[in-house]
Design a protein around this motif. Structure first.
Motif, short mmCIF file in Angstrom:
data_model
loop_
_atom_site.label_atom_id
_atom_site.label_comp_id
_atom_site.label_asym_id
_atom_site.label_seq_id
_atom_site.Cartn_x
_atom_site.Cartn_y
_atom_site.Cartn_z
N GLY A 281 -37.35 17.18 -22.04
CA GLY A 281 -36.98 16.64 -23.34
C GLY A 281 -37.50 17.54 -24.43
O GLY A 281 -38.52 18.23 -24.26
N SER A 282 -36.81 17.58 -25.58
CA SER A 282 -37.28 18.40 -26.69
C SER A 282 -36.75 17.88 -28.01
O SER A 282 -35.72 17.19 -28.08
CB SER A 282 -36.89 19.87 -26.50
OG SER A 282 -35.49 20.03 -26.50
N PHE A 283 -37.48 18.22 -29.06
CA PHE A 283 -37.13 17.86 -30.43
C PHE A 283 -37.19 19.12 -31.28
O PHE A 283 -38.13 19.92 -31.16
CB PHE A 283 -38.09 16.81 -30.97
CG PHE A 283 -38.10 16.72 -32.47
CD1 PHE A 283 -37.07 16.06 -33.14
CD2 PHE A 283 -39.13 17.28 -33.21
CE1 PHE A 283 -37.08 15.98 -34.52
CE2 PHE A 283 -39.14 17.20 -34.60
CZ PHE A 283 -38.11 16.54 -35.25
N THR A 284 -36.19 19.31 -32.14
CA THR A 284 -36.13 20.48 -33.02
C THR A 284 -35.96 20.03 -34.46
O THR A 284 -35.04 19.26 -34.77
CB THR A 284 -34.97 21.41 -32.63
OG1 THR A 284 -35.17 21.89 -31.31
CG2 THR A 284 -34.87 22.59 -33.59
N ASN A 285 -36.83 20.49 -35.32
CA ASN A 285 -36.67 20.28 -36.75
C ASN A 285 -36.01 21.51 -37.35
O ASN A 285 -36.48 22.64 -37.15
CB ASN A 285 -38.03 20.03 -37.41
CG ASN A 285 -37.91 19.86 -38.92
OD1 ASN A 285 -38.05 20.82 -39.67
ND2 ASN A 285 -37.66 18.63 -39.35
N VAL A 286 -34.90 21.30 -38.06
CA VAL A 286 -34.12 22.40 -38.64
C VAL A 286 -34.24 22.35 -40.16
O VAL A 286 -33.93 21.31 -40.78
CB VAL A 286 -32.64 22.31 -38.23
CG1 VAL A 286 -31.86 23.52 -38.75
CG2 VAL A 286 -32.49 22.18 -36.72
N ARG A 287 -34.65 23.44 -40.77
CA ARG A 287 -34.73 23.54 -42.22
C ARG A 287 -33.72 24.57 -42.69
O ARG A 287 -33.72 25.72 -42.23
CB ARG A 287 -36.13 23.93 -42.67
CG ARG A 287 -36.28 24.08 -44.19
CD ARG A 287 -37.73 24.23 -44.58
NE ARG A 287 -38.31 25.43 -44.00
CZ ARG A 287 -38.27 26.64 -44.57
NH1 ARG A 287 -37.63 26.81 -45.74
NH2 ARG A 287 -38.84 27.68 -44.00
N PHE A 288 -32.83 24.16 -43.59
CA PHE A 288 -31.78 25.05 -44.09
C PHE A 288 -32.30 25.78 -45.33
O PHE A 288 -32.61 25.16 -46.35
CB PHE A 288 -30.52 24.25 -44.44
CG PHE A 288 -29.91 23.56 -43.26
CD1 PHE A 288 -29.06 24.24 -42.40
CD2 PHE A 288 -30.21 22.24 -42.98
CE1 PHE A 288 -28.50 23.62 -41.31
CE2 PHE A 288 -29.66 21.61 -41.89
CZ PHE A 288 -28.81 22.29 -41.04
N ILE A 289 -32.38 27.09 -45.23
CA ILE A 289 -32.94 27.90 -46.31
C ILE A 289 -32.01 27.83 -47.53
O ILE A 289 -30.80 28.01 -47.42
CB ILE A 289 -33.11 29.36 -45.86
CG1 ILE A 289 -34.14 29.42 -44.73
CG2 ILE A 289 -33.55 30.24 -47.03
CD1 ILE A 289 -34.33 30.80 -44.17
N GLY A 290 -32.60 27.55 -48.69
CA GLY A 290 -31.85 27.54 -49.93
C GLY A 290 -31.15 26.24 -50.23
O GLY A 290 -30.53 26.12 -51.28
N ARG A 291 -31.24 25.23 -49.30
CA ARG A 291 -30.54 23.99 -49.56
C ARG A 291 -31.49 22.81 -49.72
O ARG A 291 -31.06 21.72 -50.11
CB ARG A 291 -29.56 23.69 -48.44
CG ARG A 291 -28.53 24.79 -48.25
CD ARG A 291 -27.32 24.31 -47.51
NE ARG A 291 -26.67 23.20 -48.19
CZ ARG A 291 -25.35 23.14 -48.36
NH1 ARG A 291 -24.58 24.11 -47.94
NH2 ARG A 291 -24.80 22.10 -48.94
N GLY A 292 -32.74 22.99 -49.39
CA GLY A 292 -33.69 21.90 -49.53
C GLY A 292 -33.42 20.74 -48.60
O GLY A 292 -33.83 19.62 -48.87
N LEU A 293 -32.71 21.02 -47.51
CA LEU A 293 -32.34 19.97 -46.57
C LEU A 293 -32.87 20.29 -45.19
O LEU A 293 -33.15 21.45 -44.87
CB LEU A 293 -30.82 19.81 -46.51
CG LEU A 293 -30.12 19.48 -47.83
CD1 LEU A 293 -28.62 19.56 -47.64
CD2 LEU A 293 -30.52 18.09 -48.30
N SER A 294 -32.99 19.28 -44.37
CA SER A 294 -33.42 19.48 -43.00
C SER A 294 -32.63 18.55 -42.08
O SER A 294 -31.99 17.60 -42.54
CB SER A 294 -34.92 19.22 -42.85
OG SER A 294 -35.23 17.86 -43.15
N ALA A 295 -32.69 18.83 -40.82
CA ALA A 295 -31.99 18.01 -39.82
C ALA A 295 -32.85 17.92 -38.58
O ALA A 295 -33.78 18.71 -38.37
CB ALA A 295 -30.62 18.62 -39.49
#
Length: 670
Positions: free
Chosen positions: A556-570
């Motif tokens: 199992g795994s979890f990934t935090n994604v940060r979008f550069i320049g958009r101030g958003l994450s997923a």
């Protein structure tokens, strides 16, 4: 009979001496003649006795092969009477340790520097020559230095080898055979050919639903320079490029319309969006864009152990092209894992935890044992690594993919956005090189408990260029190797399919809709103009050998994604597990049953910021069953079925929401 003949020949000179002595009375006295007679007779008898002992040694040696092999000694350290100062000792040591071909005797004596045992040594050379001939015929590398060593030993023991007669016939010719038939004195050729018939139904496009026969060929040249290191140079060719596509023909994915702040439906261009969740191992090509059996070098890597301290060894790995984490990091998914080869699972998802597909390319890594934890946890190892996806490219900005599939070169600015005519992308294509492009940095600790349970914890920090998929092993563009399109976040994959699709209902082509909005001074619908992505991933792996005939593994795994320049994450989540039943019904066979959820975007109702998208609550549940039948040691046939619910996370109004893939895979290894 042989001994009697030898005795007769050896005693004959004594009788000749008697005759000559009796006829020489005129020259010598009787006493002297008697003395000569006694001396000649005595020397002849002693010589006969000595030769009789030699023949007895040879006869005894000829019976050695009939003794129990368990009494033989194959480690030079066990041969007590070999002198370390004799050059033959070093020759014996290297040949024994490398090939295990010269054996001693149950009393652990092997006197390589004494004339009385030179016969034994000569026979050992013959045994070693036989072993090396067999290895050559089996395509196993034999070092040239060992062939030269054999030739020198043959010269040193020429008389003894000649005396052994039939057992060492034509030594020169046999050594010439070794030299002539060795592909390389340090290189072994290993190959695998996969031919697979596969078909799918369900949520696929009506234009992309034909059964196909695809192949993938790998030829590896494994070279060793010291016997402990390994250089791998692998060629690859494929006709299965992973383009297992489906599309939507009615708007059913909702995004935020920045002009109104309300959701609006969109549709992708039919037969353009590749489905990573349906990728099978033979679809993994060199860079996922080669096809029609184009031959490329897809991996160059070098392994070498180093010992900075006594009893402390570090296994190092360096790769200039095509490096992957699983090349040197334990993935703890036995039987399913075959390094994307043809002997494990069919799907890439069941091969290993998708966290190992985050990052790849050129770089280095290492693994070593942690001794102080062994008493607490059992054998424990730690691994570290760094891989860069476009390490060979010095371009500061470039490498994105156009809608027609062509690749952009170096750019002085941002590329044009095909979904918003007249506007550029908000972010550039991103950098390249060893430190300014795609990269991944991994750390893992792995431990063995009670020799039946293995547990590992993994962390991967990575940067992905805008067009690079998160689960794509570092490739600069294209679909991922596993997971949904929205878990991979490849700008070119999503935006190019969106640019050829439509917005609203009834649908208006994406470029026309956004051109009209621009003419009215409104913001365009532009949900996939995402820039680079920084990810932090945390994973765990577990395997348990329940019994000799059954193994269970899970991850199992979890990934935090940060979008550069958009101030958003997923958030991206994944997990799965399966049972493997080795040697079922026949040795070498394998039944595998695996199920789980492929990587999916978990922040469905978050974010709601303009220009972004929201997804319905549907997960890509996947199940696979396969059975590998081992026809011979080199040929296997694997039929299997893969079922995927909601392959790309959203509802497919055109057809079924599920996809079923049937495959029969043939694997030839040599």
């Amino acid at each position: 009979m042989l001994k009697l003949l030898w005795k007769t020949l050896l005693v004959s000179p004594a009788f000749m001496g008697i005759v000559l002595a009796s006829n020489s009375a005129a020259a010598e006295g009787a006493t002297q003649s008697e003395f000569q007679f006694n001396q000649s007779a005595t020397e002849g008898v002693e010589l006969a006795q000595a030769q009789d002992e030699l023949l007895q040694k040879l006869e005894n040696y000829s019976q050695e092969g009939n003794s129990d092999s368990n009494d033989q000694v194959t480690s030079v350290s066990e041969l007590r009477d070999v002198s370390p100062t004799d050059w033959a000792y070093e020759a014996l040591r290297s040949l024994v340790e490398r090939y295990g071909c010269i054996v001693g005797y149950p009393d652990r004596t092997f006197r390589g520097n004494r004339a009385t045992s030179r016969w034994e040594f000569a026979a050992g050379l013959n045994a070693c020559l036989n072993t090396m001939e067999r290895l050559i015929q089996e395509n196993v590398a034999v070092l040239r230095e060992d062939i030269e060593k054999l030739k020198r030993l043959m010269q040193e023991f020429e008389a003894e080898l000649a005396a052994l007669g039939a057992r060492v016939d034509n030594l020169e010719g046999r050594v010439a055979f070794l030299e002539d038939h060795q592909f390389s004195t340090t290189t072994k050729l290993v190959g695998e050919v996969i031919m697979a018939a596969t078909a799918a139904g369900g949520s696929r496009s009506s234009e992309d639903n034909q059964a196909v026969l695809q192949d993938r060929i790998r030829l590896s040249f494994n070279t060793s320079f010291s016997g402990e290191d390994l250089l791998v140079t692998r060629l690859s060719a494929s006709t299965g490029t992973g383009q297992d596509r489906f599309t939507l023909t009615e708007p059913n994915l909702r995004v935020i319309n920045p002009a109104t702040g309300q959701p609006i439906g969109i549709a992708f261009e039919e037969n353009t969006l590749i489905n990573p969740t349906a990728t099978q191992t033979f679809n993994i090509g060199p860079r996922r864009n080669e096809q029609d059996n184009d031959v490329t070098i897809d991996w160059v890597g070098y392994y070498a152990p180093i010992e900075p301290l006594n009893n402390f060894k570090i296994d190092t790995y360096i790769t200039a092209w095509g490096g992957r984490w699983h090349h040197f990091v334990p993935t703890l998914n036995p039987f399913f894992e075959d390094f994307d080869g043809g002997k494990g699972s069919l799907s890439t998802f069941a091969q290993r935890n998708p966290i190992y597909r985050i990052g790849g390319g050129a770089g280095a890594g290492m693994s070593f044992q942690v001794g102080f934890l062994e008493s607490l946890l059992g054998p424990t190892s730690v691994s570290f690594g760094y891989l860069a996806g476009t390490a060979n490219d010095p371009c500061l900005n470039g490498g994105g993919q156009n809608p027609d599939g062509s690749i952009r070169g170096c750019q002085s600015g941002n590329a044009d956005n095909p979904a918003t005519p007249g506007f550029e992308y908000a972010e550039s294509d991103g950098g390249n090189g060893l430190f300014n492009g795609n990269y991944g940095a991994l750390a893992q600790i792995n431990t063995n408990l009670f020799d039946v349970v293995n547990i590992a914890f993994t962390y991967v920090h990575a940067y992905h260029k805008p067009d690079s998929p998160i689960f794509g092993s570092g490739i600069p563009f294209g679909p991922g190797e596993v997971g949904t399109s929205f878990a991979n976040f490849s700008r070119s994959e999503l935006n190019n399919a969106f640019a050829g699709g439509s917005i609203g209902s009834p649908g208006t082509s994406t470029p026309d809709y956004n051109s009209e909005a621009d003419g009215q001074g409104l913001l365009p619908v532009n949900p996939f103009d995402i820039g680079g992505k920084v990810t932090n991933s945390y994973g765990g792996q577990f395997t348990w050998r329940v019994a000799e005939w059954m193994n269970f593994s899970a991850f199992g795994s979890f990934t935090n994604v940060r979008f550069i320049g958009r101030g958003l994450s997923a958030e991206v989540w994944t997990g799965g597990g399966g049972f493997a039943f080795p040697d079922l019904f026949k040795e070498g066979n394998l039944l595998g049953i695996f199920a789980g959820v492929q990587p999916y975007h978990g922040g469905r109702n978050r974010p709601t910021t303009a220009n972004f998208f929201e997804l319905p609550s549907r997960n890509p549940v996947t199940a696979e069953v396969f059975y590998r039948y081992q026809v011979t040691d080199n040929i296997s046939i694997t039929p299997g079925v893969i079922w995927i619910a909601n392959p790309d996370q959203f509802v497919n109004i055109q057809g079924a929401d599920d996809e079923v893939i049937g495959t029969v895979r043939g694997t030839f290894s040599f």
